[in-house]
Design a protein around this motif. Structure first.
Motif, PDB file in Angstrom:
ATOM      1  N   HIS A  77       0.866  -1.173   0.000  1.00 44.14           N
ATOM      2  CA  HIS A  77       0.000   0.000   0.000  1.00 44.14           C
ATOM      3  C   HIS A  77       0.910   1.232   0.000  1.00 44.14           C
ATOM      4  N   LEU A  78       0.735   2.093  -0.984  1.00 42.48           N
ATOM      5  CA  LEU A  78       1.548   3.301  -1.104  1.00 42.48           C
ATOM      6  C   LEU A  78       0.637   4.510  -0.921  1.00 42.48           C
ATOM      7  N   VAL A  79       0.925   5.311   0.088  1.00 43.84           N
ATOM      8  CA  VAL A  79       0.163   6.531   0.347  1.00 43.84           C
ATOM      9  C   VAL A  79       1.072   7.720   0.077  1.00 43.84           C
ATOM     10  N   VAL A  80       0.564   8.690  -0.698  1.00 39.56           N
ATOM     11  CA  VAL A  80       1.334   9.875  -1.065  1.00 39.56           C
ATOM     12  C   VAL A  80       0.517  11.112  -0.696  1.00 39.56           C
ATOM     13  N   VAL A  81       1.166  12.088  -0.056  1.00 43.97           N
ATOM     14  CA  VAL A  81       0.473  13.307   0.347  1.00 43.97           C
ATOM     15  C   VAL A  81       1.500  14.440   0.404  1.00 43.97           C
ATOM     16  N   ARG A  82       1.065  15.648   0.059  1.00 38.95           N
ATOM     17  CA  ARG A  82       1.973  16.781   0.207  1.00 38.95           C
ATOM     18  C   ARG A  82       2.128  17.107   1.690  1.00 38.95           C
ATOM     19  N   ARG A  83       3.215  17.778   2.040  1.00 41.42           N
ATOM     20  CA  ARG A  83       3.520  17.990   3.450  1.00 41.42           C
ATOM     21  C   ARG A  83       2.553  18.932   4.153  1.00 41.42           C
ATOM     22  N   ASP A  84       1.701  19.627   3.417  1.00 44.78           N
ATOM     23  CA  ASP A  84       0.630  20.389   4.061  1.00 44.78           C
ATOM     24  C   ASP A  84      -0.646  19.560   4.164  1.00 44.78           C
ATOM     25  N   LEU A  85      -0.524  18.235   3.894  1.00 53.58           N
ATOM     26  CA  LEU A  85      -1.598  17.245   4.019  1.00 53.58           C
ATOM     27  C   LEU A  85      -2.673  17.393   2.941  1.00 53.58           C
ATOM     28  N   THR A  86      -2.316  17.992   1.798  1.00 51.92           N
ATOM     29  CA  THR A  86      -3.214  18.031   0.650  1.00 51.92           C
ATOM     30  C   THR A  86      -2.746  17.007  -0.382  1.00 51.92           C
ATOM     31  N   GLY A  87      -3.616  16.738  -1.377  1.00 47.15           N
ATOM     32  CA  GLY A  87      -3.245  15.880  -2.499  1.00 47.15           C
ATOM     33  C   GLY A  87      -3.131  14.411  -2.173  1.00 47.15           C
ATOM     34  N   TYR A  88      -3.872  13.931  -1.178  1.00 43.97           N
ATOM     35  CA  TYR A  88      -3.793  12.533  -0.731  1.00 43.97           C
ATOM     36  C   TYR A  88      -4.068  11.550  -1.873  1.00 43.97           C
ATOM     37  N   GLN A  89      -3.225  10.496  -1.969  1.00 42.89           N
ATOM     38  CA  GLN A  89      -3.435   9.398  -2.910  1.00 42.89           C
ATOM     39  C   GLN A  89      -3.117   8.074  -2.203  1.00 42.89           C
ATOM     40  N   HIS A  90      -3.971   7.072  -2.426  1.00 42.02           N
ATOM     41  CA  HIS A  90      -3.745   5.717  -1.910  1.00 42.02           C
ATOM     42  C   HIS A  90      -3.596   4.811  -3.126  1.00 42.02           C
ATOM     43  N   LEU A  91      -2.364   4.315  -3.340  1.00 38.38           N
ATOM     44  CA  LEU A  91      -2.025   3.598  -4.567  1.00 38.38           C
ATOM     45  C   LEU A  91      -1.525   2.200  -4.260  1.00 38.38           C
ATOM     46  N   HIS A  92      -1.477   1.371  -5.323  1.00 39.74           N
ATOM     47  CA  HIS A  92      -1.005  -0.004  -5.180  1.00 39.74           C
ATOM     48  C   HIS A  92      -0.064  -0.337  -6.331  1.00 39.74           C
ATOM     49  N   PRO A  93       1.240  -0.167  -6.127  1.00 42.55           N
ATOM     50  CA  PRO A  93       2.214  -0.423  -7.193  1.00 42.55           C
ATOM     51  C   PRO A  93       2.345  -1.911  -7.479  1.00 42.55           C
ATOM     52  N   THR A  94       3.012  -2.207  -8.573  1.00 44.84           N
ATOM     53  CA  THR A  94       3.291  -3.594  -8.945  1.00 44.84           C
ATOM     54  C   THR A  94       4.790  -3.838  -8.828  1.00 44.84           C
ATOM     55  N   MET A  95       5.152  -5.095  -8.577  1.00 47.11           N
ATOM     56  CA  MET A  95       6.550  -5.446  -8.345  1.00 47.11           C
ATOM     57  C   MET A  95       7.097  -6.316  -9.471  1.00 47.11           C
ATOM     58  N   ALA A  96       8.304  -6.003  -9.939  1.00 42.67           N
ATOM     59  CA  ALA A  96       9.023  -6.838 -10.894  1.00 42.67           C
ATOM     60  C   ALA A  96       9.738  -7.965 -10.154  1.00 42.67           C
ATOM     61  N   THR A  97      10.243  -8.935 -10.879  1.00 44.48           N
ATOM     62  CA  THR A  97      10.869 -10.091 -10.242  1.00 44.48           C
ATOM     63  C   THR A  97      12.117  -9.728  -9.440  1.00 44.48           C
ATOM     64  N   ASP A  98      12.745  -8.591  -9.755  1.00 44.58           N
ATOM     65  CA  ASP A  98      13.954  -8.197  -9.018  1.00 44.58           C
ATOM     66  C   ASP A  98      13.630  -7.396  -7.757  1.00 44.58           C
ATOM     67  N   GLY A  99      12.339  -7.272  -7.425  1.00 47.87           N
ATOM     68  CA  GLY A  99      11.954  -6.548  -6.224  1.00 47.87           C
ATOM     69  C   GLY A  99      11.736  -5.060  -6.428  1.00 47.87           C
ATOM     70  N   THR A 100      11.728  -4.582  -7.675  1.00 47.65           N
ATOM     71  CA  THR A 100      11.485  -3.169  -7.959  1.00 47.65           C
ATOM     72  C   THR A 100       9.994  -2.919  -8.126  1.00 47.65           C
ATOM     73  N   TRP A 101       9.472  -2.015  -7.306  1.00 45.84           N
ATOM     74  CA  TRP A 101       8.065  -1.614  -7.395  1.00 45.84           C
ATOM     75  C   TRP A 101       7.958  -0.383  -8.283  1.00 45.84           C
ATOM     76  N   SER A 102       6.841  -0.261  -9.017  1.00 43.42           N
ATOM     77  CA  SER A 102       6.637   0.902  -9.867  1.00 43.42           C
ATOM     78  C   SER A 102       5.159   1.261  -9.898  1.00 43.42           C
ATOM     79  N   ILE A 103       4.907   2.574 -10.070  1.00 41.19           N
ATOM     80  CA  ILE A 103       3.531   3.056 -10.134  1.00 41.19           C
ATOM     81  C   ILE A 103       3.532   4.406 -10.854  1.00 41.19           C
ATOM     82  N   PRO A 104       2.618   4.635 -11.817  1.00 45.89           N
ATOM     83  CA  PRO A 104       2.473   5.990 -12.358  1.00 45.89           C
ATOM     84  C   PRO A 104       2.053   6.947 -11.246  1.00 45.89           C
ATOM     85  N   LEU A 105       2.647   8.137 -11.221  1.00 41.27           N
ATOM     86  CA  LEU A 105       2.384   9.068 -10.125  1.00 41.27           C
ATOM     87  C   LEU A 105       2.433  10.498 -10.642  1.00 41.27           C
ATOM     88  N   THR A 106       1.406  11.256 -10.289  1.00 37.90           N
ATOM     89  CA  THR A 106       1.367  12.676 -10.595  1.00 37.90           C
ATOM     90  C   THR A 106       1.303  13.460  -9.299  1.00 37.90           C
TER      91      THR A 106
END
Length: 333
Positions: A153-182
């Motif tokens: 579970h990946l949660v992203v928020v600006r430091r003033d607590l705006t722009g909240y996003q709850h995302l779920h990245p995917t993992m490659a076999t080498d353990g690298t997670w990736s997710i499109p993010l704006t």
């Protein structure tokens, strides 16, 4: 000092004397060892007896020992969530080294490190976040428990607590997670990786790690909205009842209503809602899950506030196949 004692026959020894008729002082006597030899034998025998007694007592009370991996696993406990798991909260009381229960304050905790690759973003433009979770030997972790339908579970928020996003990245076999993010606005953002790692010996470690992301540009922090127990999102009226307290688990009962009455909530990630709570200032993180089923059209979360301060709560709920987020400001005294 001379040794002196009376014999059963009434004679006495003083210094190196011998009793009447004693032949042991005669070097030529064949009747056994002299008194010096006897004393040495008694001393050696006493030492042997003391060693044997000490060994026996040591076995009865072995004292401190070095903890084993099994001891650590027993102390930490497994962190698993079966379907229908009751309300609970992810925080430092589940194993992390936080000081008051908030997590996500460090890039490293419990032997795991949140390691992003890159991390430069342009505000308002689609980008990609890539990262690994590495263990104490700096090896990428590739085994994670599925917790609430997702291994990460990946949660992203600006430091003033705006722009909240709850995302779920995917993992490659080498353990690298990736997710499109704006990152919608310029500023410093906080990304939280909320996961349960599986060690080689089968132990499970729940952790929440945090790292900053930057979208360059002019940053004007927004003040928190006023404290309120109700809000609206996409035509849904969302409110809650309950007053959080420091160090005490308090029920917060949320209700979602549409124009015709209570909305029909659907399961999202295995539950009827998820609640993320962030503390203003240090952005301490709490992830709370509800009771297994709504009661009288209300969903109950048990929240333990880690300390006084201002908080922002983000309630994820799902109605008619769409996930929405209701946000609330609260003050804990």
């Amino acid at each position: 000092m001379a040794d002196q004692f009376a014999s059963p026959g009434g004679w006495a020894l003083s210094g190196g004397g011998s009793p009447p008729g004693d032949r042991s002082a005669d070097p030529a006597s064949p009747m056994g060892p002299d008194r010096a030899t006897l004393r040495l034998a008694l001393v050696v025998g006493g030492l042997v007896l003391a060693v044997l007694l000490g060994f026996g007592l040591g076995r009865a009370n072995p004292g401190p020992r070095t903890p084993t991996a099994a001891d650590a696993a027993s102390a930490a406990g497994d962190h698993t969530h079966a379907p229908g798991t009751g309300a609970h909260q992810h925080d430092a009381t589940a194993g992390q080294g936080g000081t008051d229960g908030a997590t996500g304050l460090s890039v490293t905790s419990d032997g795991y490190t949140f390691t992003p690759s890159g991390g430069e973003f342009t505000a308002g433009r689609a980008g990609e976040l890539r990262f690994q979770i590495r263990d104490a030997q700096r090896r990428p972790v590739t085994r994670f428990a599925v917790v609430h339908d997702k291994p990460m579970h990946l949660v992203v928020v600006r430091r003033d607590l705006t722009g909240y996003q709850h995302l779920h990245p995917t993992m490659a076999t080498d353990g690298t997670w990736s997710i499109p993010l704006t990152l919608s606005q310029p500023g410093v953002w906080r990304a939280y990786a909320d996961f349960t790692a599986l060690a080689d010996d089968g132990r499970q470690t729940a952790a929440t790690l945090g790292v900053d992301l930057v979208a360059p540009g002019g940053y004007t922090p927004r003040p928190l909205p006023p404290v309120a127990t109700d809000t609206t999102v996409d035509g849904f009226a969302v409110g809650y009842a309950g007053t959080p307290q420091v160090g005490v688990a308090v029920p917060l009962r949320f209700q979602v209503r549409d124009g015709s009455g209570p909305a029909t909530l659907e399961r999202y990630l295995g539950a009827y809602g998820h609640l993320v709570v962030l503390r203003e200032g240090d952005l301490g993180y709490l992830h709370v899950h509800p009771d297994p089923a709504p009661t009288a059209d209300r969903v109950t979360f048990w929240l333990t506030a880690p300390g006084p301060g201002n908080y922002r709560m983000y309630l994820d709920f799902k109605v008619a196949g769409v996930v929405r987020t209701a946000e609330f400001t609260l003050t804990v005294r």
